[in-house]
Design an enzyme around this catalytic site. Structure first.
Site, PDB file in Angstrom:
ATOM      1  N   LYS A  22       0.828  -1.226  -0.039  1.00  0.00           N
ATOM      2  CA  LYS A  22      -0.065  -0.133  -0.128  1.00  0.00           C
ATOM      3  C   LYS A  22       1.046   1.355   0.061  1.00  0.00           C
ATOM      4  O   LYS A  22       0.614   2.048  -0.878  1.00  0.00           O
ATOM      5  CB  LYS A  22      -0.790   0.072   1.236  1.00  0.00           C
ATOM      6  CG  LYS A  22      -1.558   1.476   1.657  1.00  0.00           C
ATOM      7  CD  LYS A  22      -2.301   1.457   2.941  1.00  0.00           C
ATOM      8  CE  LYS A  22      -1.788   1.605   3.959  1.00  0.00           C
ATOM      9  NZ  LYS A  22      -1.462   2.944   4.497  1.00  0.00           N
ATOM     10  N   ASN A  23       1.826   1.284   0.839  1.00  0.00           N
ATOM     11  CA  ASN A  23       2.528   2.458   0.900  1.00  0.00           C
ATOM     12  C   ASN A  23       3.653   2.582  -0.078  1.00  0.00           C
ATOM     13  O   ASN A  23       4.405   3.843  -0.155  1.00  0.00           O
ATOM     14  CB  ASN A  23       3.054   2.550   2.235  1.00  0.00           C
ATOM     15  CG  ASN A  23       2.067   2.759   3.495  1.00  0.00           C
ATOM     16  OD1 ASN A  23       0.946   2.992   3.217  1.00  0.00           O
ATOM     17  ND2 ASN A  23       2.617   2.531   4.970  1.00  0.00           N
ATOM     18  N   CYS A 116      -5.162  11.979  12.699  1.00  0.00           N
ATOM     19  CA  CYS A 116      -6.061  10.763  12.820  1.00  0.00           C
ATOM     20  C   CYS A 116      -5.704   9.846  14.176  1.00  0.00           C
ATOM     21  O   CYS A 116      -5.175  10.505  14.916  1.00  0.00           O
ATOM     22  CB  CYS A 116      -5.333   9.617  11.740  1.00  0.00           C
ATOM     23  SG  CYS A 116      -3.541   9.100  11.960  1.00  0.00           S
ATOM     24  N   ARG A 121      -0.291  14.584  12.969  1.00  0.00           N
ATOM     25  CA  ARG A 121       0.051  14.134  11.474  1.00  0.00           C
ATOM     26  C   ARG A 121       0.274  15.492  10.611  1.00  0.00           C
ATOM     27  O   ARG A 121      -0.229  15.634   9.639  1.00  0.00           O
ATOM     28  CB  ARG A 121      -0.848  13.147  10.730  1.00  0.00           C
ATOM     29  CG  ARG A 121      -1.181  11.829  11.415  1.00  0.00           C
ATOM     30  CD  ARG A 121      -0.135  10.974  11.629  1.00  0.00           C
ATOM     31  NE  ARG A 121       0.527  10.305  10.145  1.00  0.00           N
ATOM     32  CZ  ARG A 121      -0.176   9.142   9.877  1.00  0.00           C
ATOM     33  NH1 ARG A 121      -1.253   8.915  10.206  1.00  0.00           N
ATOM     34  NH2 ARG A 121       0.238   8.745   8.700  1.00  0.00           N
ATOM     35  N   ASP A 304       4.983   0.818  12.133  1.00  0.00           N
ATOM     36  CA  ASP A 304       3.879  -0.049  11.672  1.00  0.00           C
ATOM     37  C   ASP A 304       3.547  -1.330  12.035  1.00  0.00           C
ATOM     38  O   ASP A 304       2.658  -1.869  11.687  1.00  0.00           O
ATOM     39  CB  ASP A 304       3.566   0.195  10.224  1.00  0.00           C
ATOM     40  CG  ASP A 304       3.323   1.500   9.529  1.00  0.00           C
ATOM     41  OD1 ASP A 304       3.568   1.854   8.515  1.00  0.00           O
ATOM     42  OD2 ASP A 304       3.012   2.332  10.410  1.00  0.00           O
ATOM     43  N   ARG A 397      -8.425  -0.913   4.905  1.00  0.00           N
ATOM     44  CA  ARG A 397      -7.642  -0.102   4.136  1.00  0.00           C
ATOM     45  C   ARG A 397      -6.376  -0.401   3.672  1.00  0.00           C
ATOM     46  O   ARG A 397      -5.773  -0.104   2.556  1.00  0.00           O
ATOM     47  CB  ARG A 397      -7.641   1.253   5.178  1.00  0.00           C
ATOM     48  CG  ARG A 397      -8.813   2.005   5.469  1.00  0.00           C
ATOM     49  CD  ARG A 397      -8.398   3.347   6.043  1.00  0.00           C
ATOM     50  NE  ARG A 397      -7.457   3.876   5.530  1.00  0.00           N
ATOM     51  CZ  ARG A 397      -6.726   5.070   5.811  1.00  0.00           C
ATOM     52  NH1 ARG A 397      -7.242   5.462   7.019  1.00  0.00           N
ATOM     53  NH2 ARG A 397      -5.939   5.759   5.106  1.00  0.00           N
TER      54      ARG A 397
HETATM   55  C1  EPZ Z   1       3.948   7.125   6.434  1.00  0.00           C
HETATM   56  O1  EPZ Z   1       3.221   8.254   6.887  1.00  0.00           O
HETATM   57  C2  EPZ Z   1       3.162   5.697   6.244  1.00  0.00           C
HETATM   58  N1  EPZ Z   1       2.055   6.054   5.381  1.00  0.00           N
HETATM   59  C3  EPZ Z   1       2.726   5.446   7.564  1.00  0.00           C
HETATM   60  O2  EPZ Z   1       2.028   4.276   7.481  1.00  0.00           O
HETATM   61  C4  EPZ Z   1       3.935   5.128   8.504  1.00  0.00           C
HETATM   62  O3  EPZ Z   1       3.705   5.000  10.066  1.00  0.00           O
HETATM   63  C5  EPZ Z   1       4.881   6.492   8.564  1.00  0.00           C
HETATM   64  O4  EPZ Z   1       5.166   6.842   7.193  1.00  0.00           O
HETATM   65  C6  EPZ Z   1       6.109   6.330   9.440  1.00  0.00           C
HETATM   66  O5  EPZ Z   1       7.029   5.226   8.893  1.00  0.00           O
HETATM   67  C7  EPZ Z   1       2.296   6.110   3.972  1.00  0.00           C
HETATM   68  O6  EPZ Z   1       3.422   5.750   3.473  1.00  0.00           O
HETATM   69  C8  EPZ Z   1       1.101   6.372   3.121  1.00  0.00           C
HETATM   70  P1  EPZ Z   1       6.019  10.621   8.643  1.00  0.00           P
HETATM   71  P2  EPZ Z   1       3.884   9.670   6.916  1.00  0.00           P
HETATM   72  O7  EPZ Z   1       6.026  11.861   7.970  1.00  0.00           O
HETATM   73  O8  EPZ Z   1       4.956   9.847   6.033  1.00  0.00           O
HETATM   74  C9  EPZ Z   1       6.037  14.002  11.703  1.00  0.00           C
HETATM   75  C10 EPZ Z   1       0.233   2.839   7.851  1.00  0.00           C
HETATM   76  O9  EPZ Z   1      -0.211   2.199   8.681  1.00  0.00           O
HETATM   77  N2  EPZ Z   1       6.025  14.882  10.915  1.00  0.00           N
HETATM   78  O10 EPZ Z   1       7.028   9.495   8.160  1.00  0.00           O
HETATM   79  O11 EPZ Z   1       2.788  10.371   7.306  1.00  0.00           O
HETATM   80  C11 EPZ Z   1       4.960  13.033  11.852  1.00  0.00           C
HETATM   81  O12 EPZ Z   1       3.917  13.514  12.874  1.00  0.00           O
HETATM   82  C12 EPZ Z   1       0.746   4.084   7.815  1.00  0.00           C
HETATM   83  O13 EPZ Z   1       0.383   2.257   6.632  1.00  0.00           O
HETATM   84  C13 EPZ Z   1       5.885  16.279  11.028  1.00  0.00           C
HETATM   85  O14 EPZ Z   1       5.826  16.497  12.220  1.00  0.00           O
HETATM   86  O15 EPZ Z   1       4.774   9.537   8.399  1.00  0.00           O
HETATM   87  C14 EPZ Z   1       5.526  11.743  12.568  1.00  0.00           C
HETATM   88  O16 EPZ Z   1       5.788  12.093  14.052  1.00  0.00           O
HETATM   89  C15 EPZ Z   1       0.282   4.824   9.284  1.00  0.00           C
HETATM   90  N3  EPZ Z   1       5.763  17.182   9.875  1.00  0.00           N
HETATM   91  C16 EPZ Z   1       7.102  11.669  12.067  1.00  0.00           C
HETATM   92  O17 EPZ Z   1       7.015  13.057  11.521  1.00  0.00           O
HETATM   93  C17 EPZ Z   1       5.539  16.867   8.561  1.00  0.00           C
HETATM   94  O18 EPZ Z   1       5.524  17.647   7.905  1.00  0.00           O
HETATM   95  C18 EPZ Z   1       7.103  10.514  10.851  1.00  0.00           C
HETATM   96  O19 EPZ Z   1       5.884  10.795  10.028  1.00  0.00           O
HETATM   97  C19 EPZ Z   1       5.603  15.193   8.382  1.00  0.00           C
HETATM   98  C20 EPZ Z   1       5.956  14.437   9.159  1.00  0.00           C
END
Ligand code: EPZ
Length: 416
Positions: A22-23, A116, A121, A304, A397
């Site tokens: 998915k990702n 969420c 996020r 995850d 999902r």
């Molecule tokens: C991706 O989400 C994945 N989703 C998530 O999988 C996964 O948990 C996550 O990466 C971490 O590995 C997809 O790839 C579609 P991040 P993403 O930006 O990109 C903070 C699942 O279950 N952050 O790497 O949204 C954020 O709050 C899902 O398949 C900011 O502060 O995660 C988090 O604490 C859930 N500002 C950390 O960074 C930003 O602009 C990492 O989040 C962006 C992120």
């Protein structure tokens, strides 16, 4: 609303085939917006989130065709640059159309993705990265408006690794004028898969999979065929299910080297794991040893997989400490596991102490997010009695027919 009913106590045995990730699929499908022509995808998982991004692309004007495992997008007909609230709220990853839209059309309006269950996020790093590429960003009435002439290559530092932030900026920079250097980037396999696909389209990206990615802008990208890589989180979920039930399964069509962080911890918990190029054999072993984990950006232990691993630790022999360092609220599943007789105490919001118990007891439980639902399924597989999980739309999902795949491995599980 569908529910899943599981009667615990069966060991898992047999073979399971892993679906496309998915990702990986979501950013790759978003990247098709960059192409003024067709992009064809194979090994696409049949998931709610894939339907969501298809509806979004069609709303933008793209022509899409889909059949089992196949998905085709013709980006030539994209003309709308606004990703509407009603579509974005269904899937936060819709933010991935922002970079491609503003890079190709010089204008994009995308609804702010809400938070969420697992956290706020925010997307501040996506937006500051685009501003570094010459995009003017304004946020009004819940929408991000991005405007630019041709994007200009620049250096971008991420405060911390962000998976979709790295993906958004990598996609945007492919069409910028000049070279961009992204630093402190995420290093997940899905980032490498996206860079490989963009390079196949004609982009010039180096360093994907490391902390520094260099992108030399090009004028246009062309149509290609892309095969989606296997889902390392689905792979990990089946590994933990086999370990928890004391089973013996062969996971086929996976990429073992994408699961190193998890394999390391499962071996420490006593499971026997052997790998080949595209398969993993995992044999559960009792008693399960308790193991401490801390979630980290790839190649660390994946956040995850934290919920699923917590379920395993609830029936381990001893105490384990689980430190969730990526998201601020990713222990919601613990409340439901407590209702099944687990012994978990959470201190300071992101550290959980799990004391192993002999056996979980079946209960009626509720899924709160995608990976929490997987942890409750694993709990149901080992609990005494019949567990009923509600709100399983969360699971749909990100897992393709998981109850069918588990039933084929001998689980007493059905959708009701
Ligand atoms: C991706 O989400 C994945 N989703 C998530 O999988 C996964 O948990 C996550 O990466 C971490 O590995 C997809 O790839 C579609 P991040 P993403 O930006 O990109 C903070 C699942 O279950 N952050 O790497 O949204 C954020 O709050 C899902 O398949 C900011 O502060 O995660 C988090 O604490 C859930 N500002 C950390 O960074 C930003 O602009 C990492 O989040 C962006 C992120």
């Amino acid at each position: 609303m569908d529910k899943i009913q599981i009667t615990g106590g069966r060991q898992l045995h047999g073979k399971v085939n892993i679906s496309g990730a998915k990702n990986a699929a979501l950013p790759l499908i978003a990247a098709s917006i960059l192409v003024n022509g067709k992009t064809c995808f194979t090994n696409v998982p049949d998931l709610m989130d894939i339907t969501s991004i298809r509806l979004l692309l069609e709303d933008l004007g793209a022509t899409c065709k889909a059949s089992k495992g196949y998905f085709e997008v013709d980006g030539a007909s994209v003309k709308k640059i606004e990703a509407e609230y009603d579509l974005v709220r269904k899937m936060r990853a819709s933010i991935l159309v922002l970079g491609p839209l503003v890079a190709r059309f010089g204008h994009a309006k995308v609804s702010m993705p809400g938070g969420c269950a697992i956290g706020a996020r925010p997307v501040n790093m996506h937006l500051s990265g685009l501003e570094a590429l010459g995009v003017s960003i304004s946020i009004e009435h819940g929408y991000i408006e991005a405007k630019a002439g041709r994007l200009i290559g620049n250096e971008i530092y991420f405060d911390m690794p962000t998976v979709t932030g790295t993906e958004n900026l990598m996609m945007a920079a492919t069409l910028a004028k000049g070279t961009s250097i992204l630093r402190n980037t995420a290093r997940e396999p899905e980032i490498i898969a996206l860079a490989d696909a963009l390079n196949k389209m004609g982009a010039k990206i180096n360093g994907a999979g490391t902390a520094i990615i260099t992108i030399e802008g090009v004028k246009k990208l062309s149509s290609v065929d892309i095969k989606i890589i296997p889902d390392r989180i689905e792979t990990g979920t089946f590994m933990v299910a086999a370990a928890a039930t004391g089973g013996d399964i062969l996971i086929k069509g996976c990429e073992p080297h994408h699961s190193g962080g998890l394999i390391n911890k499962l071996k420490a918990a006593g499971t026997i794991i052997t790998t080949s190029t595209d398969s993993i054999r995992i044999v559960g072993n009792k008693p399960i040893k308790s193991v401490d984990i801390k979630t980290l950006p790839y190649p660390g232990f994946p956040t995850d997989m934290q919920a699923q691993f917590m379920t395993l630790m609830t029936i381990a022999n001893g105490n384990s400490m689980i430190h969730e360092s990526i998201f601020e609220n990713r222990f919601v599943h613990a409340n439901e596991l407590l209702r099944m007789g687990a012994d978990i105490s959470i201190s300071s919001g992101n550290i959980a102490m799990v004391r192993g118990v002999k056996r979980l007891q079946a209960a009626q439980v509720m899924a709160s997010d995608l990976r929490a639902s997987a942890s409750l399924v694993i709990a149901g597989l080992v609990a005494e009695g019949t567990t009923v999980i509600s709100r399983v739309y969360h699971m749909d999902r990100g897992y393709e027919a998981i109850e069918k795949k588990l039933a084929l491995l001998g689980a007493d599980i059905e959708r009701i």
